[in-house]
Design a protein around this motif. Structure first.
Motif, mmCIF file in Angstrom:
data_model
loop_
_atom_site.group_PDB
_atom_site.id
_atom_site.type_symbol
_atom_site.label_atom_id
_atom_site.label_comp_id
_atom_site.label_asym_id
_atom_site.label_seq_id
_atom_site.Cartn_x
_atom_site.Cartn_y
_atom_site.Cartn_z
ATOM 1 N N UNK A 286 12.512 -65.200 -20.143
ATOM 2 C CA UNK A 286 11.041 -64.527 -19.869
ATOM 3 C C UNK A 286 10.612 -65.108 -18.612
ATOM 4 N N UNK B 183 12.389 -64.084 -15.218
ATOM 5 C CA UNK B 183 12.087 -62.582 -14.832
ATOM 6 C C UNK B 183 10.601 -62.536 -14.587
ATOM 7 N N UNK B 184 9.964 -63.488 -15.160
ATOM 8 C CA UNK B 184 8.300 -63.196 -14.728
ATOM 9 C C UNK B 184 7.798 -62.645 -13.534
ATOM 10 N N UNK B 185 7.426 -61.591 -13.430
ATOM 11 C CA UNK B 185 6.939 -61.263 -12.125
ATOM 12 C C UNK B 185 7.830 -60.848 -10.886
ATOM 13 N N UNK C 11 12.681 -56.299 -12.974
ATOM 14 C CA UNK C 11 12.691 -56.521 -14.482
ATOM 15 C C UNK C 11 12.334 -55.088 -15.275
ATOM 16 N N UNK C 12 11.698 -54.435 -14.386
ATOM 17 C CA UNK C 12 11.551 -53.006 -14.844
ATOM 18 C C UNK C 12 10.252 -52.957 -15.688
ATOM 19 N N UNK C 13 9.595 -51.893 -16.064
ATOM 20 C CA UNK C 13 8.476 -51.723 -16.520
ATOM 21 C C UNK C 13 8.572 -51.960 -18.082
ATOM 22 N N UNK C 14 9.902 -51.559 -18.469
ATOM 23 C CA UNK C 14 10.275 -51.957 -19.968
ATOM 24 C C UNK C 14 11.534 -53.117 -19.581
ATOM 25 N N UNK C 15 11.247 -54.127 -20.136
ATOM 26 C CA UNK C 15 12.241 -55.339 -19.701
ATOM 27 C C UNK C 15 13.562 -54.943 -20.047
ATOM 28 N N UNK D 171 15.119 -69.324 -11.362
ATOM 29 C CA UNK D 171 14.297 -68.530 -11.274
ATOM 30 C C UNK D 171 14.160 -67.846 -9.668
ATOM 31 N N UNK E 6 15.425 -64.353 -8.100
ATOM 32 C CA UNK E 6 14.548 -63.820 -7.106
ATOM 33 C C UNK E 6 15.359 -63.584 -5.668
#
Lengths: 519, 291
Positions: free
Chosen positions: A109, A112-114, A118-122, A163, A167
Motif C-alpha cells: 500500500x 502504490x500510494x499516490x 494504481x487505478x481507481x480500484x486498486x 516506491x 514510480x
C-alpha cells in the motif's frame, strides 16, 4: 508525459544538471553557485558536514525548496520543480533519512500510494508482480504484506527505494543511506545500489561521514563546504584523508591529548544488568563493568544494539529486569531518577530536543530542570528566579553558548548550542558520574571538539565518565576503556590505549560470526 | 418480540449511518465530536421540511444537505484554519442543541404523515445501512481513493510527498461524513421517532461517536457494534422485558458507553498494540500545516 524526457537515456548520458544553484535563508547562504552533473548509470556521492548545505540542495532537487538563483536541467531540458510531485514526474526519486512511510499500512500500500497507475480500484495483483520483479532484480528481500511498523530500519529503506523505482525513478537520491544499518545490511544495500547503477539509474547518495562507504561505491564525489562545492573528485583518485580534508577544510586527524589521571575509587558498578526494549525483548543482556573516578569508559556500537536501553536503565528511566547498579557503593538499581541526580549522577541524553530539553522552555527553565530540587535555588518550594537567571547567564558566558539571551526558547538554539547549554547545566552540578549518550551526534566539527574537551575536563575533575558513542574514532581517542556492544552484550573490555580500530570494529559487529549472524 | 427486533434494528441502522459518517471523517484524520449536533440539525430540519412539503424524500434530502454544510463548516475550521477539532465539534453540538430547540419548538408534536412502509418486514433504511457498510468497506480496502483517505489520516506529510492533496481529501471525507450524520438524524426524526420534541435525540450522536472507537475503525465491526448498541437502547426503553426489576433504563443506557470504555482500555494495552498495531488513525485530530 513529462517522464518521457528520461525514457530513452543511455549509459553515460547527462540526466541531471544543476547550474549555479543558490539558496539564501535569513542570515545564511545555504547554497552558493552549485554546479553539479549526473550521468545515467553513475553513482555520484555528495559529501559534506552538517550545515554544509546538503539538505538544502537535496530539498531543491526534490522540489521541497525552490532555489533563489540557478537552473535545473533534466535530460537537457530546463525544468522548475514547484513541489515533490513535479520532481517525481521528472523521474526523480527520494529516499528520506526520516522515512516517509505510513506505518499502519502494508508495504505494498505504501509503494502504490499516490501512484496514478494504481487505478481507481486498486489493482494490486499487477503492482505486486512488478514490485516482485524489482525485488528479484536488485536483491531486495521484503514482505509486501507486512505492515511497515513491523519492519526493521533497513527494510523500511528498501520500501522507500522500491516506491521510487515503482514510480519510474531514473535518478535516485539517497539521504544518508547507511546511517541506520548494521554492517551486513550495509553490504547488501551497496550491492543493490551497484546493480541499479548497472541498469542506467543515476544514484546520488548524500553522506555526512562514513567515508569508507563513499569510497566503496561511488564513481565520483562532489564535496560541499559552507554551501559551496569545494572539490569534484574521481573516487579512484581519492582517499579517506583527502576527502575529509576537503570536507572540513583542514587536516582532520586532530589527536586529542590523552590525559593521565590517577584512577580513583569505583563510582559506577554494574553487575549482570539486563533491561528490555520498548518492544519487550531483552535489549541489554547481563552487562557487567565498573567505572572509576578519573576515567572515561567508552561503549562503542552501531545504533540499536542496546546502548540506549543501557543508558536509560542506569539513569532510572527504564526498569532493570535483572542485576544490580551501584553508585558510589550505594545500590540504586531501582532508585528513582531524582535520587540518582542527588547522589551525583549527570546525564546527557542522546535526544537533546526531546529528552534533554523542552522546546518551548526558556534557557532559564532549561537550566532549572537540573536545579529544581536544589534548595539553594528553590527555597521553601519557591523558585528563586533571580538566582537561576544569574546562573544561566554565567553558564552561557562560560560555555560560549551563542544566544541573544537567557530568555530565548530552547527550540531556537542550533543543535551545537543547545548541546552546550545541556552540557553546561549538567556539568555545573559537578557530577561524580557523567553518562554521555551520543554527546556529539549531529554536531559540527567545532562543537564536537568542544564537547569532547569538556568530557576530558570532567575526567580531570575526577568524575567517572561513561561515554556511549556510535563513532568508533571518538570512543578510541577519548576512552581509557573500550567496551564494544553488540545485540545487548558487551563483547569485551579493552584498554583504550593501544586498542586496534579493526579489532574493536569486528567486535562491534558481533565478532567473527557477525557476518552470518544477522539476517 | 418481532416488534422489538425491527425497532432495535432500525435504531442500529441510525447508529450505523451516523457512525460511518464519523468513521470516514476520522479515517482522514478529522475528529468530529459534534455528531449529536449534526444529527439534531438533520432530524429537526428534515422533520420540518417533510411536514411543510408532505414529502419524505425532501425531508431526507434536507437532512443530507444540512449535514454536508456542517461538515464543510467543521472542515473549514479544522482544515483551512487548522483549529482545534474538539472545540469546533463541541461548537457544532452546542449550536445544534440550541438552534434546533428554537427552530423546532413551534413544530412540537407528531409528524402527521403516513409511516414509511416496511420492506420485507423491516424499515427500508436497514437494507440501505448494510449496503453502506459494504460500500465503506470496499472504499477503504479496495480503492485508490480509500487508500488516499487512510494515508491522509495516518501521515499527511507522507501523503503530500506522494502527490496527494491533503486538504482536498480531508474536505471530501468530512463533508461526506457530515452528509451521513445529517441523514442519520433525518431518518431518526422521520421514521424512528417522528414526534418532534425538545432534545428528542437523547444522546444518540454520542453513542455513534463511541461506536467508531468501539469498531476500531472497521466498518464490519461497526455494524456488529451498532446491532449490539441498538438492542441495548431498545432494552433500555423497556428493561422489564428481559430482566424485570433489574437495573433502571438509565443504567441500561450507559451500557454501550461502558462497553466502549472497555474496548478502549483493551486497545491501549501493550499486548494489543504489539499484536495489532495502533488501530487509531495516527494523525487523528491533528491539523496539517504544510511545510
Amino acid at each position: 508525459m513529462p517522464q518521457a524526457i528520461l525514457s530513452g537515456i543511455k549509459r553515460g548520458d547527462v540526466v541531471l544538471e544543476l547550474r549555479g544553484i543558490t539558496k539564501r535563508f535569513p542570515g545564511v547562504l545555504a547554497n552558493d553557485q552549485i554546479d553539479f552533473t549526473m550521468r545515467a548509470g553513475e553513482i555520484h556521492a555528495i559529501l559534506g558536514e552538517n550545515g554544509a548545505g546538503k539538505s538544502t540542495l537535496m530539498n531543491i532537487l526534490f522540489g521541497l525548496l525552490q532555489p533563489d538563483e540557478g537552473e535545473i536541467y533534466v535530460g537537457g531540458q530546463k525544468v522548475t520543480f514547484r513541489s515533490p510531485l513535479d520532481a517525481i514526474e521528472m523521474g526523480i526519486g527520494m529516499v528520506h533519512q526520516n522515512r516517509k512511510l505510513v506505518l499502519a499500512h502494508s508495504v505494498i500500500e505504501n509503494i502504490v500510494l499516490g501512484h496514478p497507475r494504481a487505478g481507481k480500484i486498486l489493482n494490486l495483483t499487477q503492482a505486486r508482480a512488478e514490485i516482485e520483479a524489482l525485488c528479484r532484480r536488485y536483491g531486495f528481500a521484503v514482505d509486501l504484506d507486512a505492515k511497515v511498523w513491523q519492519l526493521a530500519e533497513g527494510e523500511k529503506q528498501l520500501v522507500e527505494i522500491l516506491k521510487s523505482l515503482y514510480r519510474g525513478a531514473k535518478i535516485l537520491i539517497l539521504d544518508e543511506p547507511t546511517s541506520a544499518l548494521a554492517p551486513p545490511e550495509t553490504k547488501k544495500l551497496l550491492a543493490s545500489i551497484e546493480a541499479m547503477s548497472q541498469d542506467e539509474l543515476a544514484i546520488v547518495p548524500f553522506i555526512t561521514h562514513k567515508l569508507p562507504i563513499v569510497l566503496a561505491t561511488s564513481h565520483r564525489v562532489t564535496v560541499l563546504r559552507q554551501g559551496r562545492v569545494t572539490a569534484r573528485l574521481e573516487t579512484v583518485h581519492s582517499t579517506e584523508q583527502s576527502l575529509a580534508k576537503e570536507m572540513v577544510g583542514r587536516e582532520v586527524i586532530f589527536r586529542l591529548d590523552r590525559v593521565a589521571v590517577a584512577r580513583g575509587e569505583p563510582v559506577l558498578q554494574v553487575q549482570n544488568l539486563s533491561a528490555r526494549s520498548d518492544r519487550g525483548f531483552m535489549a541489554v543482556k547481563g552487562a557487567s563493568f565498573t567505572v572509576h573516578e578519573g576515567e572515561i569508559f567508552g561503549i562503542a556500537g552501531v545504533s540499536g544494539n542496546g546502548q540506549q536501553e543501557l543508558a536509560e536503565a542506569l539513569t532510572g528511566l527504564r526498569k532493570v529486569e535483572e542485576g544490580k547498579v551501584l553508585l558510589k557503593g550505594e545500590e540504586i538499581t531501582h532508585a528513582p531518577a531524582r535520587r540518582r541526580w542527588q547522589r551525583g549522577l549527570g546525564y546527557i541524553p542522546s535526544e537533546r530536543n526531546t529528552v534533554g530539553s523542552i522546546a518551548d522552555f526558556s534557557l532559564i527553565d532549561t537550566v532549572l530542570m537540573n536545579y529544581y530540587f536544589d534548595h539553594d535555588y528553590t527555597p521553601r518550594g519557591l523558585v528563586d528566579y533571580a538566582r537561576v537567571r544569574q546562573l544561566t547567564e554565567d553558564l552561557i558566558a562560560e560555555y560560549g553558548v551563542a544566544t541573544p539571551g537567557a530568555e530565548v526558547k530552547a527550540r531556537n538554539l542550533s543543535g551545537g548550542n543547545l548541546q552546550k547549554m545541556i552540557l553546561a547545566r549538567v556539568l555545573s552540578r559537578k557530577p561524580r558520574l557523567l553518562i554521555a549518550n551520543l554527546p556529539t551526534q549531529g554536531l559540527d566539527v567545532g562543537a564536537i571538539e568542544f564537547v569532547q574537551n569538556k568530557l576530558i575536563a570532567a575526567k580531570r575533575d575526577k568524575a567517572a565518565v561513561l561515554l556511549i558513542s556510535e563513532d568508533l574514532d571518538e570512543v578510541l581517542s577519548l576512552s581509557d576503556w573500550v567496551a564494544p556492544m553488540y545485540e545487548g552484550e558487551l563483547m569485551g573490555i579493552l584498554p583504550g590505549e593501544g586498542a586496534l580500530r579493526e579489532h574493536v570494529g569486528v567486535l562491534m559487529a558481533g565478532g567473527a560470526k557477525g557476518e552470518e549472524a544477522t539476517p | 418480540m418481532w416488534e422489538f427486533a425491527t425497532r432495535s434494528l432500525e435504531a442500529s441502522t441510525i447508529f450505523t449511518f451516523a457512525a460511518l459518517g464519523e468513521l470516514i471523517g476520522q479515517r482522514s484524520g478529522i475528529l468530529n465530536v459534534g455528531v449529536e449536533g449534526a444529527m439534531l440539525f438533520g432530524a429537526t430540519l428534515g422533520f420540518i421540511a417533510a411536514q411543510l412539503t408532505g414529502s419524505y424524500l425532501i425531508g431526507l434530502l434536507v437532512g443530507l444537505a444540512i449535514g454536508a454544510l456542517l461538515g464543510l463548516l467543521h472542515g473549514f475550521f479544522s482544515i483551512t484554519l487548522g483549529g482545534d477539532q474538539v472545540v469546533s465539534g463541541m461548537g457544532i453540538w452546542i449550536v445544534g442543541f440550541g438552534l434546533t430547540t428554537y427552530i423546532g419548538n413551534p413544530y412540537t408534536g407528531p409528524l402527521g404523515m403516513a409511516r414509511i412502509p416496511n420492506v420485507f418486514g423491516l424499515s427500508p433504511f436497514v437494507y440501505l445501512g448494510i449496503l453502506l457498510v459494504l460500500a465503506t468497506w470496499f472504499l477503504f480496502s479496495k480503492t485508490s481513493l480509500g487508500l488516499r483517505i487512510r494515508s491522509v489520516g495516518e501521515n499527511p506529510a507522507v501523503a503530500e510527498v506522494s502527490g496527494i492533496d491533503v486538504a482536498r481529501t480531508r474536505y471530501f471525507s468530512v463533508i461526506l461524513g457530515g452528509m451521513l450524520m445529517g441523514l442519520a438524524g433525518a431518518i431518526y426524526g422521520l421514521s424512528y421517532n417522528p414526534v418532534w420534541n425538545y432534545n428528542f435525540l437523547m444522546g444518540w450522536g454520542f453513542i455513534a461517536l463511541a461506536l467508531v472507537f468501539f469498531s476500531m475503525w472497521n466498518p464490519w465491526l461497526l455494524l456488529g457494534g451498532a446491532i449490539l448498541f441498538g438492542a441495548m437502547w431498545q432494552l433500555s426503553l423497556s428493561p422489564e422485558l428481559v430482566l424485570p426489576g433489574f437495573l433502571s433504563r438509565y443504567l441500561w443506557r450507559t451500557v454501550p458507553f461502558v462497553i466502549t470504555l472497555l474496548v478502549l482500555f483493551a486497545m491501549s494495552s501493550k499486548w494489543f498494540r504489539g499484536r495489532w498495531g495502533a488501530a487509531k488513525p495516527a494523525a487523528l485530530g491533528e491539523p496539517y500545516i504544510k511545510g
